[in-house]
Enzyme design. Sequence first.
Site, PDB file in Angstrom:
ATOM      1  N   CYS A   2      15.652  12.845 -30.902  1.00  0.00           N
ATOM      2  CA  CYS A   2      14.946  11.715 -31.502  1.00  0.00           C
ATOM      3  C   CYS A   2      15.864  10.504 -31.572  1.00  0.00           C
ATOM      4  O   CYS A   2      17.080  10.618 -31.501  1.00  0.00           O
ATOM      5  CB  CYS A   2      14.489  12.065 -32.911  1.00  0.00           C
ATOM      6  SG  CYS A   2      13.413  13.500 -33.024  1.00  0.00           S
ATOM      7  N   ARG A  27      16.811   9.829 -24.391  1.00  0.00           N
ATOM      8  CA  ARG A  27      17.000  10.976 -25.266  1.00  0.00           C
ATOM      9  C   ARG A  27      15.776  11.898 -25.252  1.00  0.00           C
ATOM     10  O   ARG A  27      15.862  13.038 -25.698  1.00  0.00           O
ATOM     11  CB  ARG A  27      17.266  10.499 -26.701  1.00  0.00           C
ATOM     12  CG  ARG A  27      18.520   9.672 -26.835  1.00  0.00           C
ATOM     13  CD  ARG A  27      18.555   8.901 -28.142  1.00  0.00           C
ATOM     14  NE  ARG A  27      18.769   9.756 -29.286  1.00  0.00           N
ATOM     15  CZ  ARG A  27      19.964   9.992 -29.838  1.00  0.00           C
ATOM     16  NH1 ARG A  27      21.050   9.450 -29.316  1.00  0.00           N
ATOM     17  NH2 ARG A  27      20.067  10.758 -30.894  1.00  0.00           N
ATOM     18  N   TRP A  74      10.829  13.793 -30.958  1.00  0.00           N
ATOM     19  CA  TRP A  74      10.530  15.069 -30.316  1.00  0.00           C
ATOM     20  C   TRP A  74       9.882  15.949 -31.370  1.00  0.00           C
ATOM     21  O   TRP A  74      10.454  16.155 -32.444  1.00  0.00           O
ATOM     22  CB  TRP A  74      11.804  15.747 -29.812  1.00  0.00           C
ATOM     23  CG  TRP A  74      12.131  15.530 -28.376  1.00  0.00           C
ATOM     24  CD1 TRP A  74      13.225  14.911 -27.886  1.00  0.00           C
ATOM     25  CD2 TRP A  74      11.367  15.960 -27.241  1.00  0.00           C
ATOM     26  NE1 TRP A  74      13.194  14.909 -26.513  1.00  0.00           N
ATOM     27  CE2 TRP A  74      12.074  15.550 -26.085  1.00  0.00           C
ATOM     28  CE3 TRP A  74      10.159  16.646 -27.078  1.00  0.00           C
ATOM     29  CZ2 TRP A  74      11.627  15.805 -24.792  1.00  0.00           C
ATOM     30  CZ3 TRP A  74       9.705  16.896 -25.782  1.00  0.00           C
ATOM     31  CH2 TRP A  74      10.431  16.483 -24.677  1.00  0.00           C
ATOM     32  N   ASN A  98      15.999  12.176 -38.032  1.00  0.00           N
ATOM     33  CA  ASN A  98      16.386  13.113 -36.978  1.00  0.00           C
ATOM     34  C   ASN A  98      16.929  14.371 -37.638  1.00  0.00           C
ATOM     35  O   ASN A  98      17.685  14.284 -38.606  1.00  0.00           O
ATOM     36  CB  ASN A  98      17.489  12.527 -36.089  1.00  0.00           C
ATOM     37  CG  ASN A  98      17.010  11.370 -35.245  1.00  0.00           C
ATOM     38  OD1 ASN A  98      15.827  11.078 -35.185  1.00  0.00           O
ATOM     39  ND2 ASN A  98      17.941  10.705 -34.592  1.00  0.00           N
ATOM     40  N   GLY A  99      16.585  15.533 -37.095  1.00  0.00           N
ATOM     41  CA  GLY A  99      17.125  16.770 -37.636  1.00  0.00           C
ATOM     42  C   GLY A  99      16.042  17.694 -38.171  1.00  0.00           C
ATOM     43  O   GLY A  99      14.850  17.496 -37.917  1.00  0.00           O
ATOM     44  N   GLU A 480      33.014  32.833 -22.461  1.00  0.00           N
ATOM     45  CA  GLU A 480      32.792  31.388 -22.474  1.00  0.00           C
ATOM     46  C   GLU A 480      34.014  30.643 -23.006  1.00  0.00           C
ATOM     47  O   GLU A 480      34.388  29.587 -22.481  1.00  0.00           O
ATOM     48  CB  GLU A 480      31.556  31.060 -23.321  1.00  0.00           C
ATOM     49  CG  GLU A 480      31.311  29.582 -23.596  1.00  0.00           C
ATOM     50  CD  GLU A 480      31.025  28.745 -22.360  1.00  0.00           C
ATOM     51  OE1 GLU A 480      30.974  27.509 -22.497  1.00  0.00           O
ATOM     52  OE2 GLU A 480      30.852  29.307 -21.260  1.00  0.00           O
ATOM     53  N   LYS A 484      36.039  27.844 -20.865  1.00  0.00           N
ATOM     54  CA  LYS A 484      36.265  26.470 -21.313  1.00  0.00           C
ATOM     55  C   LYS A 484      37.747  26.110 -21.260  1.00  0.00           C
ATOM     56  O   LYS A 484      38.121  25.022 -20.836  1.00  0.00           O
ATOM     57  CB  LYS A 484      35.738  26.283 -22.741  1.00  0.00           C
ATOM     58  CG  LYS A 484      34.238  26.155 -22.832  1.00  0.00           C
ATOM     59  CD  LYS A 484      33.778  24.828 -22.281  1.00  0.00           C
ATOM     60  CE  LYS A 484      32.297  24.867 -21.949  1.00  0.00           C
ATOM     61  NZ  LYS A 484      31.963  25.661 -20.766  1.00  0.00           N
ATOM     62  N   GLU A 487      38.877  25.704 -17.636  1.00  0.00           N
ATOM     63  CA  GLU A 487      38.223  24.573 -16.971  1.00  0.00           C
ATOM     64  C   GLU A 487      38.933  23.252 -17.234  1.00  0.00           C
ATOM     65  O   GLU A 487      39.094  22.439 -16.328  1.00  0.00           O
ATOM     66  CB  GLU A 487      36.775  24.437 -17.464  1.00  0.00           C
ATOM     67  CG  GLU A 487      35.757  25.323 -16.802  1.00  0.00           C
ATOM     68  CD  GLU A 487      34.362  25.051 -17.320  1.00  0.00           C
ATOM     69  OE1 GLU A 487      33.466  24.871 -16.481  1.00  0.00           O
ATOM     70  OE2 GLU A 487      34.148  25.016 -18.547  1.00  0.00           O
ATOM     71  N   HIS A 503      41.844  49.609 -21.477  1.00  0.00           N
ATOM     72  CA  HIS A 503      41.593  49.972 -20.083  1.00  0.00           C
ATOM     73  C   HIS A 503      42.270  49.000 -19.120  1.00  0.00           C
ATOM     74  O   HIS A 503      41.791  48.810 -17.993  1.00  0.00           O
ATOM     75  CB  HIS A 503      40.089  50.033 -19.828  1.00  0.00           C
ATOM     76  CG  HIS A 503      39.399  51.123 -20.584  1.00  0.00           C
ATOM     77  ND1 HIS A 503      39.254  52.399 -20.096  1.00  0.00           N
ATOM     78  CD2 HIS A 503      38.846  51.129 -21.822  1.00  0.00           C
ATOM     79  CE1 HIS A 503      38.622  53.146 -20.991  1.00  0.00           C
ATOM     80  NE2 HIS A 503      38.362  52.394 -22.046  1.00  0.00           N
ATOM     81  N   LYS A 603      29.771  18.429 -11.966  1.00  0.00           N
ATOM     82  CA  LYS A 603      28.815  18.752 -13.017  1.00  0.00           C
ATOM     83  C   LYS A 603      27.717  19.674 -12.515  1.00  0.00           C
ATOM     84  O   LYS A 603      27.309  20.601 -13.204  1.00  0.00           O
ATOM     85  CB  LYS A 603      28.200  17.463 -13.573  1.00  0.00           C
ATOM     86  CG  LYS A 603      27.255  17.686 -14.755  1.00  0.00           C
ATOM     87  CD  LYS A 603      27.982  18.309 -15.938  1.00  0.00           C
ATOM     88  CE  LYS A 603      27.059  18.620 -17.083  1.00  0.00           C
ATOM     89  NZ  LYS A 603      27.728  19.414 -18.137  1.00  0.00           N
TER      90      LYS A 603
END
Length: 608
Positions: A2, A27, A74, A98-99, A480, A484, A487, A503, A603
């Site tokens: 929003c 947005r 939204w 917003n939220g 992940e 990160k 990367e 192991h 990207k």
Amino acid sequence: MCGIIGIVSGQPVADRLVDSLKRLEYRGYDSAGIATLSDAGLDRRRAEGKLVNLETLLKTEPLGGTIGIGHTRWATHGAPTVRNAHPHATPRVAVVHNGIIENFRELRTSLEADGYVFESETDTETIALIVTRALDRGAEPVEAVRQILPQLEGAFALAFVFSGEENLIVGARRGSPLAVGIGKGEMFLGSDAIALSPFTDAVRYLEDGDFVVLDRSQAKIYDVDGLAVERPVRRSVGKAFYVDKGNHRHFMQKEIYEQPEVIGHTLGSFVDMTTGRTRVPNGQSLDFKDIKRMAISACGTGYLAGLTGRYYFERHARIACDIDVASEFRYRESPLGDVDLALFVSQSGETADTLASLRYAKSMGLKTASVVNVQESTIARESDVVLPTLAGPEIGVASTKAFTCQLMALAALSIRAGVDRGVISPDEELAMTRALAEGPRMVAEAFKLEGQIEILARELATYRHALYLGRGLSYPLALEGALKLKEISYIHAEGYAAGELKHGPIALIDETMPVIVVAPHDRMFEKTVSNMQEVAARGGRIILITDEKGARAGAVSAMETLILPDMPEILTPIAFAVPLQMLAYHTAVHMGTDVDQPRNLAKSVTVE
């Protein structure tokens, strides 16, 4: 996401409010509106769909006034109708928001008991009415907002105008971004520098918990403790660039901080927040009743979101799930005769291997669905069902907000699948969606760790290798976190299921090996602690990411412990992703790498 704009001026504001909202169209939104205060009083105009509909309405029903607020919405609580569009108003106050307000049902019940009548299905109208109640009880406008903020649970950005107050806008933020624009004889409030760019390039960014009082000549800002504070004036480049970094050093950091807002919007696509019932977005048909087996495929971070999704679907819906890296799936020529649904995850919707995998599944006659951030993308267009993540543009190459939006979408969809299959009862569905609604707040709580993480990152930057460990829902997070770090800092890092430590990886453990352990106090916690003890016994440098209950268990001495609030298990992948993102980010910053555009990476990978 929003968008919010507010203007207090000596000149008419309606056209400028709409112009600013146009800057926020990137947005995403499904309705829009503005409210102004003039000699005729507090009035508003709202319209479904695109801003052109609001502009058309304003031509036939114009609004005067030199102060006003505007919003692009939204839909979360309630359908995208005029009745549910912002601003929400009573005769005494109008608000844009917003939220998500997590406790809006309890507040609504209290207000209805006091005789206040609701016109919409939204959580935002609750804010308008609770402020009105404070005004009715004798509070002045600024004090009324101060009084009600502690009663609101969740993450939000707010802007208020009041009947009879032609030189006052009040704003507040907790989790969602908000900025003050400084003009000549006028002041502005907006979601970001883009919203303010038509009027000024001098911007003050509110920090989390800030409260601001605007008039034409100044902005008085107060921190979370109610103390007057100064926030630095920054010169925005919003006029020159489509998306602005705001007060953040890199796009990646900005996108980390956008997560409370965007995961809330994503949740609103999959859950009717008024009733707490799950749904497939945009009225699409996807019945899980007869789905017994799924195949999930994706690349990179999307693959790790899909791996988390496998845990969700198997646990919540009892659907067997296969998951593959798309670059392998497309060439395996896997027999898919017993697969009922093929699900693909992609931020861009253009990833070459994922698209090829989708086309292979379709050639085998499978029903396909895609979790995508770009709804006009090729993968979205070629899928039978599109499951949108409303992250907005993600500029940083290392995915942050798109990842947590993917997790939120998959979590909500797994609940829908469980309901369809009779595994989850209506009462359980309501409890689980209420748990997901806490997500924006829990992510905002994780931001409080940034100072501790920044110091820790300076030490992590001195190492050349790192291990990440996790079990259950924390295993994909370990992968992940390692991804990160490698990367953007170029430190070699590997993620492992903690039970695999003996192991092989345990051979690497000594005093030169930092081991980042993701361990919320869930049903796997004690087993993870056993693995931590094995690391500690060999001199490994443990960084523990846990919750308050896990920290109280105090089972192992760690080099550093990052503590998040206790939370429902379904939320841990979303909230615990944030300190992992911050740790990688600050390590890379300390090492001086190009955080937003790391070497050799793009990207969107649109070729093999």
